[in-house]
Scaffold this motif. Structure first.
Motif, short mmCIF file in Angstrom:
data_model
loop_
_atom_site.label_atom_id
_atom_site.label_comp_id
_atom_site.label_asym_id
_atom_site.label_seq_id
_atom_site.Cartn_x
_atom_site.Cartn_y
_atom_site.Cartn_z
N ARG A 1 0.82 -1.21 0.00
CA ARG A 1 0.00 0.00 0.00
C ARG A 1 0.86 1.26 0.00
N TRP A 2 1.92 1.26 0.78
CA TRP A 2 2.83 2.41 0.80
C TRP A 2 3.49 2.60 -0.56
N ASP A 3 3.91 1.51 -1.18
CA ASP A 3 4.50 1.56 -2.52
C ASP A 3 3.53 2.22 -3.50
N THR A 4 2.26 1.84 -3.40
CA THR A 4 1.24 2.39 -4.28
C THR A 4 0.94 3.84 -3.97
N ALA A 5 0.85 4.19 -2.68
CA ALA A 5 0.55 5.56 -2.28
C ALA A 5 1.65 6.52 -2.71
N ILE A 6 2.91 6.11 -2.51
CA ILE A 6 4.03 6.96 -2.92
C ILE A 6 4.00 7.15 -4.43
N GLY A 7 3.73 6.08 -5.17
CA GLY A 7 3.68 6.18 -6.62
C GLY A 7 2.55 7.08 -7.09
N ALA A 8 1.37 6.99 -6.44
CA ALA A 8 0.23 7.82 -6.84
C ALA A 8 0.53 9.29 -6.64
N LEU A 9 1.13 9.62 -5.50
CA LEU A 9 1.48 11.02 -5.24
C LEU A 9 2.55 11.50 -6.20
#
Length: 427
Positions: free
Chosen positions: A240-248
């Motif tokens: 989830r963190w990997d995805t959140a960082i990528g989205a931002l």
């Protein structure tokens, strides 16, 4: 759409469920890559050009949309993370097993259309950079096509992911581009809250921006990549963190491109517009000079094109193989299947030829993004349906968060569809 009351159990248990705990840093390093890669690919050439045209045509009036799309993007991709970890299956395989072959082929059709469109935008970026250095399209595009075929047919997906991260990081130059453009803070804030929704041209560009954020190949890629890595529930937080960082990161890149173009080309006269891909590089000339400006812009666009082409090719490979019923094994490499190679080669060759002959590459890119917007109901509809039915009960989408997801998806699809159709004069 038809759905089984009790969807079939996964063909195997979620991997590593009983694996011993590892330090948080170790978990993140194990997971790191899939989310970041797919998000770097999200800011592909088509997205960059769409953001650039938004800044040129409407100044900062579409800037707020870039930031509002961050939670929408995360919400969609987090569901793919959850589905991959708790079912151990890729997106196409899970649709086929849960809703049947018909729904799987509908999803595969959307994937193929979106992938072909994405390859068109990547080729348009390569052509635009080539023209900056005096190379005609018929010289630069064959080189790009051969390179894509060679990289894809001779590599493996594990190598491709690492290579995609490396070249995708060239997109970070767009932050420098925005800084070098010296935007006026007062004009930026005033423009960001000025939303001319009554203008059909504005709505069309808004739809293109929405379509450039959530695309079928992103969902297929991330879910299949996580399933291929055999990640388990203990990796969920890190994924989830990997995805959140990528989205931002990806939406920040889009905001940077929009700001740079609004602060430079957007200042020129009434109703300015992009007429070529390379025109965006000219925005840097006053600050960096022609040579350095072209180099910086070229690196950013080529990085965006390469990472997107790799992700699209992997998504198409996984998706088509899953939909036709080919089960994944731990060491199976989707790039080496004849089904994928034939389909991908056809898309690459046809895409290069199409871009070589198409006169207006900016309009082509915007049209591709709007087409992606029109497919959003299929993409989000299937994704949410899987999250409600295919996950173990404890991890299904439910309660207040389910209603939030449904509301966000409904608003996003409605705005995208209305903007795209009305901007095209169909409603």
């Amino acid at each position: 759409m038809p759905a089984t009351a009790n969807p079939p159990k996964p063909t195997r248990a979620p991997p590593d469920v009983d694996a011993p705990a590892m330090p948080r840093r170790g978990r993140f390093l194990t997971v790191f890559g899939s989310g970041l890669v797919v998000m770097l690919a999200d800011s592909d050439v088509g997205s960059v050009i769409t953001a650039g045209q938004s800044g040129v045509r409407w100044g900062y009036r579409l800037l707020a949309l870039q930031l509002l799309l961050v939670p929408v993007l995360y919400m969609a991709q987090e569901l793919t993370v959850r589905l991959a970890i708790f079912t151990g299956r890729g997106h196409g395989e899970l649709i086929r097993d849960t809703f049947g072959p018909l729904c799987a082929w509908v999803a595969a059709l959307a994937l193929t259309i979106a992938s072909a469109g994405a390859l068109l935008t990547e080729f348009s970026g390569v052509a635009g950079v080539g023209q900056l250095y005096g190379l005609p399209r018929f010289a630069s595009l064959p080189i790009a096509a051969v390179a894509l075929l060679a990289v894809t047919f001779t590599g493996t997906y594990r190598r491709a992911e690492l290579f995609a991260i490396a070249v995708g990081l060239f997109e970070l130059v767009f932050f420098f581009v925005a800084w070098a453009a010296h935007p006026n803070a007062d004009a930026l804030l005033a423009g960001a809250i000025d939303i001319p929704l009554r203008d059909p041209d504005y709505r069309y560009l808004a739809a293109a921006n929405i379509g450039s954020v959530i695309m079928p190949w992103m969902v297929f890629y991330q879910q299949s990549a996580i399933a291929q890595k055999r990640l388990g529930p203990q990796h969920l937080a890190a994924a989830r963190w990997d995805t959140a960082i990528g989205a931002l990161l990806t939406q920040s890149i889009m905001a940077a491109v929009l700001i740079a173009c609004a602060a430079t080309i957007g200042r020129a006269g009434a109703n300015p517009t992009l007429s070529s891909v390379g025109q965006m590089a000219q925005a840097l000339t006053p600050f960096l000079g022609t040579r350095v400006g072209n180099l910086v812009f070229g690196l950013g666009v080529l990085g965006a094109a390469m990472v997107a082409a790799i992700v699209v090719s992997l998504a198409l490979a996984w998706g088509l193989n899953e939909v036709i019923g080919n089960r994944r094994s731990a060491d199976a490499d989707p790039l080496k299947t004849s089904w994928f190679r034939a389909t991908y080669a056809l898309c690459v060759v046809a895409g290069a030829l199409f871009v070589a002959l198409w006169p207006d590459l900016v309009a082509l890119n915007l049209a591709v993004q709007v087409i992606d917007t029109l497919m959003l109901p299929i993409v989000l509809g299937l994704l949410i349906a899987l999250a409600v039915t295919a996950l173990p009960r404890a991890h299904r989408l439910r309660g207040a968060y389910l209603w939030i997801v449904l509301a966000v998806a409904a608003v996003t699809c409605t705005l995208g569809l209305f903007g795209g159709l009305s901007g095209a004069g169909l409603v």
